[in-house]
Design a protein around this motif. Structure first.
Motif, mmCIF file in Angstrom:
data_model
loop_
_atom_site.group_PDB
_atom_site.id
_atom_site.type_symbol
_atom_site.label_atom_id
_atom_site.label_comp_id
_atom_site.label_asym_id
_atom_site.label_seq_id
_atom_site.Cartn_x
_atom_site.Cartn_y
_atom_site.Cartn_z
ATOM 1 N N ASP A 77 63.273 -32.606 68.015
ATOM 2 C CA ASP A 77 63.353 -32.684 66.557
ATOM 3 C C ASP A 77 61.999 -32.324 65.959
ATOM 4 O OD1 ASP A 77 65.996 -33.231 66.170
ATOM 5 O OD2 ASP A 77 65.728 -35.273 65.442
ATOM 6 N N PHE A 81 66.881 -36.090 69.441
ATOM 7 C CA PHE A 81 65.465 -35.745 69.499
ATOM 8 C C PHE A 81 64.862 -35.946 70.888
ATOM 9 C CE2 PHE A 81 65.720 -40.154 67.982
ATOM 10 C CZ PHE A 81 64.877 -40.816 68.869
ATOM 11 N N ASN A 82 65.668 -36.444 71.844
ATOM 12 C CA ASN A 82 65.117 -36.707 73.176
ATOM 13 C C ASN A 82 66.242 -36.694 74.204
ATOM 14 O OD1 ASN A 82 63.285 -37.334 75.181
ATOM 15 N ND2 ASN A 82 63.160 -39.508 74.675
ATOM 16 N N TYR A 121 62.041 -43.845 73.417
ATOM 17 C CA TYR A 121 61.246 -43.412 72.281
ATOM 18 C C TYR A 121 60.559 -44.585 71.601
ATOM 19 C CZ TYR A 121 65.233 -45.157 69.596
ATOM 20 O OH TYR A 121 66.220 -45.965 69.080
ATOM 21 N N TYR A 161 55.902 -34.914 71.468
ATOM 22 C CA TYR A 161 56.366 -34.849 72.856
ATOM 23 C C TYR A 161 55.182 -34.866 73.821
ATOM 24 C CZ TYR A 161 60.781 -34.015 70.673
ATOM 25 O OH TYR A 161 61.908 -34.184 69.897
ATOM 26 N N VAL A 205 58.813 -40.327 73.954
ATOM 27 C CA VAL A 205 58.384 -39.564 72.780
ATOM 28 C C VAL A 205 58.079 -40.523 71.635
ATOM 29 C CG1 VAL A 205 59.829 -37.651 73.543
ATOM 30 C CG2 VAL A 205 60.688 -39.215 71.785
ATOM 31 N N THR A 261 58.540 -40.715 67.553
ATOM 32 C CA THR A 261 59.282 -40.064 66.475
ATOM 33 C C THR A 261 58.991 -40.708 65.129
ATOM 34 O OG1 THR A 261 61.480 -39.196 65.899
ATOM 35 C CG2 THR A 261 61.377 -41.503 66.621
ATOM 36 N N SER A 262 59.224 -39.954 64.077
ATOM 37 C CA SER A 262 58.983 -40.441 62.722
ATOM 38 C C SER A 262 59.824 -41.675 62.406
ATOM 39 C CB SER A 262 59.326 -39.329 61.728
ATOM 40 O OG SER A 262 59.415 -39.829 60.418
ATOM 41 N N THR A 307 54.861 -31.282 65.666
ATOM 42 C CA THR A 307 55.778 -31.249 66.805
ATOM 43 C C THR A 307 55.473 -30.062 67.701
ATOM 44 O OG1 THR A 307 57.585 -32.372 65.662
ATOM 45 C CG2 THR A 307 58.202 -30.911 67.464
ATOM 46 N N ASP A 335 60.223 -33.771 63.704
ATOM 47 C CA ASP A 335 59.349 -34.856 63.246
ATOM 48 C C ASP A 335 58.980 -35.783 64.401
ATOM 49 O OD1 ASP A 335 61.795 -36.038 63.690
ATOM 50 O OD2 ASP A 335 61.824 -37.191 61.824
ATOM 51 N N THR A 336 58.900 -35.208 65.607
ATOM 52 C CA THR A 336 58.698 -35.998 66.821
ATOM 53 C C THR A 336 57.570 -35.387 67.656
ATOM 54 O OG1 THR A 336 61.031 -36.620 66.812
ATOM 55 C CG2 THR A 336 59.851 -36.910 68.886
#
Length: 296
Positions: free
Chosen positions: A126, A195-196, A156, A131, A256, A258-259, A61, A128-129
């Protein structure tokens, strides 16, 4: 962006099959050098990241954020939420500004970040994301240019364990995209994901912040015994809407990745889909006409 593939910019930060301890001295030095520009003492933007036991995720990240082509002064701060692994060692090794929050829970971590933020604009990320390079500037743009905008949120995609999983994930994301549009009218706060998202720091700070009655765990899996309906990101959205409106950032270059571990914790992509189908089917009436009570 290829719908069924992982973008090239993501691949630059994946460090395949590596844990942090496996990084070479040159890789660590490169990461540290790129991150050094996000230590502004007088930032315009604060990027805040909560982390709990993320030693082998967060450097990816951070690598993606370190490749931002932003024109603004930025501070990047990680809130270590009582990690018991080597998360703090990773942050120290990379020279990342950090805070320690001993009270377990995402809401506590995000609230600490909000209280410490120095920037006029606050972006939530976050650990685990990934960008994209333009994320910072594209997320801040509506806050600077759209009258009455106090908060923003973006789109996302999920990171697959296997490339072939992207096909089904893309279909899942397309359905989610439709739900986002439906919810925007009456239940927009559900779209506001930690996370976004971003907001005017003072608007968030002065109208209730991330305070919730129940603090969720980090994955907050739907269908689990510990699932909490009231999330701190949605609560922030409701607080922001007291003083202005939210803007959905649809620019492809702001999307983004993300996990997918939340999907895994819910039993996999199909089970997660079924969980959400049931949840959203029950709520469709309120999405269209508004809630029948003051419940979250």
């Amino acid at each position: 962006m290829a719908l069924f593939d992982i973008p090239k910019w993501v691949k630059l930060h994946q460090f395949p099959d590596k844990k942090f301890k496996d990084l070479s001295a040159d890789e660590i030095a490169d990461l540290k050098s790129r991150l050094s520009k996000f230590r502004s003492a007088d930032p315009e933007i604060s990027v805040m990241i909560p982390a709990w036991n993320e030693e082998n995720n967060i450097f990816r990240t951070l690598s993606s954020l370190a490749s931002s082509n932003t024109k603004y002064r930025v501070e990047l701060v990680v809130i270590n939420n009582n990690s018991t692994d080597n998360t703090q060692h990773v942050l120290d090794e990379l020279g990342v500004l950090s805070l320690f929050q001993p009270n377990q829970g995402t809401a506590h971590a995000r609230q600490m970040g909000l209280e410490a933020a120095k920037g006029k604009y606050h972006l939530c990320a976050d650990s685990d994301t990934y960008y994209p390079p333009s994320w910072v500037d594209l997320m801040v743009k509506p806050l600077r240019t759209v009258k009455g905008c106090v908060g923003v949120y973006g789109r996302y995609s999920f990171m697959p364990k296997e490339p072939k999983e992207r096909f089904m994930m893309t279909i899942y994301e397309k359905i989610t995209g439709l739900l986002i549009r439906v919810r925007k009218y009456k239940r927009e706060h559900i779209n506001f994901l930690g996370f976004n998202m971003g907001f005017l720091t003072e608007a968030g700070r002065n109208n209730g912040g991330f305070e919730v009655t129940e603090v969720r765990k980090f994955d907050n899996a739907v269908g689990s015994d510990y699932f909490v309906d009231e999330a701190e990101d949605g609560r922030m959205a409701l607080n922001l809407k007291k003083v202005g409106h939210l803007v959905l950032v649809t620019a492809p270059k702001a999307r983004v990745f993300t996990s997918a571990r939340r999907l895994t914790s819910e039993g996999g992509l199909m089970q997660s889909f079924l969980n959400r189908l049931k949840l959203h089917s029950n709520r469709m009436k309120e999405y269209l006409s508004g809630p029948s009570s003051e419940n979250f």
